[in-house]
Design a protein around this motif. Structure first.
Motif, mmCIF file in Angstrom:
data_model
loop_
_atom_site.group_PDB
_atom_site.id
_atom_site.type_symbol
_atom_site.label_atom_id
_atom_site.label_comp_id
_atom_site.label_asym_id
_atom_site.label_seq_id
_atom_site.Cartn_x
_atom_site.Cartn_y
_atom_site.Cartn_z
ATOM 1 N N MET A 182 -20.715 38.107 3.902
ATOM 2 C CA MET A 182 -20.635 37.715 5.280
ATOM 3 C C MET A 182 -19.531 36.362 5.344
ATOM 4 O O MET A 182 -18.487 36.607 6.027
ATOM 5 C CB MET A 182 -21.758 37.296 5.840
ATOM 6 N N CYS A 183 -19.535 35.525 4.385
ATOM 7 C CA CYS A 183 -18.692 34.209 4.750
ATOM 8 C C CYS A 183 -17.894 33.836 3.507
ATOM 9 O O CYS A 183 -17.198 32.962 4.015
ATOM 10 C CB CYS A 183 -19.776 33.172 4.712
ATOM 11 N N GLY A 184 -17.792 34.562 2.512
ATOM 12 C CA GLY A 184 -17.023 34.301 1.631
ATOM 13 C C GLY A 184 -17.677 33.641 0.375
ATOM 14 O O GLY A 184 -18.735 33.000 0.800
ATOM 15 N N GLY A 185 -17.352 33.415 -1.010
ATOM 16 C CA GLY A 185 -18.185 33.053 -1.920
ATOM 17 C C GLY A 185 -17.418 32.586 -3.115
ATOM 18 O O GLY A 185 -16.244 32.550 -3.241
ATOM 19 N N GLY A 186 -18.177 32.183 -3.971
ATOM 20 C CA GLY A 186 -17.398 31.727 -5.227
ATOM 21 C C GLY A 186 -17.183 30.284 -5.359
ATOM 22 O O GLY A 186 -17.415 29.571 -4.330
ATOM 23 N N SER A 237 -18.785 42.846 12.227
ATOM 24 C CA SER A 237 -19.012 43.107 13.636
ATOM 25 C C SER A 237 -20.223 43.818 13.918
ATOM 26 O O SER A 237 -20.622 44.081 15.098
ATOM 27 C CB SER A 237 -17.860 43.354 14.612
ATOM 28 N N LYS A 238 -20.439 44.703 12.942
ATOM 29 C CA LYS A 238 -21.733 45.688 12.951
ATOM 30 C C LYS A 238 -22.958 44.927 12.833
ATOM 31 O O LYS A 238 -23.909 45.683 12.855
ATOM 32 C CB LYS A 238 -21.381 46.843 11.935
ATOM 33 N N VAL A 239 -22.957 43.666 12.130
ATOM 34 C CA VAL A 239 -24.358 43.133 11.691
ATOM 35 C C VAL A 239 -24.879 42.430 13.071
ATOM 36 O O VAL A 239 -24.343 41.651 13.869
ATOM 37 C CB VAL A 239 -23.834 41.783 10.778
ATOM 38 N N VAL A 240 -26.239 42.730 13.062
ATOM 39 C CA VAL A 240 -27.107 42.414 14.314
ATOM 40 C C VAL A 240 -27.951 41.212 13.749
ATOM 41 O O VAL A 240 -28.729 40.560 14.689
ATOM 42 C CB VAL A 240 -27.627 43.446 15.050
ATOM 43 N N ALA A 241 -28.244 41.080 12.633
ATOM 44 C CA ALA A 241 -29.165 40.112 11.675
ATOM 45 C C ALA A 241 -29.167 39.966 10.567
ATOM 46 O O ALA A 241 -28.843 40.974 9.789
ATOM 47 C CB ALA A 241 -30.848 40.677 12.205
ATOM 48 N N VAL A 242 -29.030 38.982 9.999
ATOM 49 C CA VAL A 242 -29.022 38.200 8.616
ATOM 50 C C VAL A 242 -30.132 37.436 8.262
ATOM 51 O O VAL A 242 -30.301 36.192 8.775
ATOM 52 C CB VAL A 242 -27.660 37.713 8.306
ATOM 53 N N LEU A 243 -31.118 37.992 7.283
ATOM 54 C CA LEU A 243 -32.131 37.321 7.159
ATOM 55 C C LEU A 243 -32.225 36.627 5.685
ATOM 56 O O LEU A 243 -32.315 37.510 4.684
ATOM 57 C CB LEU A 243 -33.693 38.073 7.303
ATOM 58 N N GLN A 244 -32.348 35.484 5.456
ATOM 59 C CA GLN A 244 -32.314 34.939 4.288
ATOM 60 C C GLN A 244 -33.583 34.072 3.868
ATOM 61 O O GLN A 244 -34.097 33.612 4.656
ATOM 62 C CB GLN A 244 -31.064 33.587 4.067
#
Length: 234
Positions: free
Chosen positions: A127-131, A148-155
């Motif tokens: 979602m946000c970039g990594g490494g 924009s299709k994401v409605v929830a991210v659970l970590q």
């Protein structure tokens, strides 16, 4: 992290219990799913057997309680503690690939991302970039046409947990082993993110309590599933 250090060995042994501590929900492969209102991509923790892992029980709870059609798919990645950098980079790439494939086949579907431990790390990086530094070469986030299709991210137990970001839940007051840099912040997605981390957690709080890292589904699973159901509209 090319080697398993003495510090990580107890965590490796503890994480190996995740795959037997909580029953898994059944894996639904992409090939067996038709288009649904909501599609959940589930990323298991380090050392768990291939499939959806312990956090899959949260996805199963969402499926059983939602009024919408919801399907579930496990991210296919190594989930290794060593070498962690190549495993997490492969995982981030797998999230992007599987996300893009489903979105291309089912363009009207909304997406939920769930991840535990390294699984939380890779969905955040997609979602946000990594490494960077100890976790390999820097990688770009997914295009906005996908995020924009994401409605929830659970970590749960995210090693990239970063102190003071607004979407965190739990007792942690510190940062994880690989806190996010400003150019990889997920803060712009705070309205759809929820990240659980408790004080002392070896991975997300840089502590010494491996048990804390294993307890998120037990302690927060019901509330987390309820939050996802709310985010997808019931």
């Amino acid at each position: 992290m090319p080697l398993i250090t003495p510090t990580l060995l107890p965590l490796l042994l503890a994480l190996s219990t995740l795959s037997v501590a909580v029953p898994h929900s059944p894996l639904i492969s992409r090939a067996d799913t038709s288009c649904s209102d909501i599609h959940i991509l589930v990323a298991r923790a380090s050392t768990e057997a291939a499939g959806d892992g312990v956090i899959g029980s949260v996805a199963a709870a969402v499926i059983s309680s939602s009024s919408k059609t919801v399907t579930q798919e496990a991210i296919d990645y190594p989930a290794l503690l060593s070498p962690y950098d190549t495993s997490s980079q492969a995982g981030t790439a797998a999230v992007k690939k599987q996300f893009a494939a489903y979105a291309a086949s089912c363009p009207d579907a909304k997406i939920v991302l769930m991840g535990y431990s390294q699984g939380a790390h890779i969905i955040g990086d997609a979602m946000c970039g990594g490494g960077g530094l100890l976790i390999g070469a820097k990688t770009e986030p997914m295009a906005s046409s996908l995020t924009s299709k994401v409605v929830a991210v659970l970590q749960m137990g995210d090693p990239r947990h970063t102190k003071d970001e607004t979407y965190h839940v739990g007792t942690s007051t510190g940062s994880g082993l690989f806190p996010r840099t400003s150019d990889q912040s997920c803060e712009s997605y705070a309205s759809v993110f929820r990240s659980y981390c408790d004080s002392g957690d070896t991975f997300c709080d840089s502590g010494l309590n491996t048990l804390a890292h294993l307890m998120y589904v037990t302690v927060y699973g019901t509330a987390a599933a309820r939050w996802v159901v709310e985010k997808i509209g019931g």
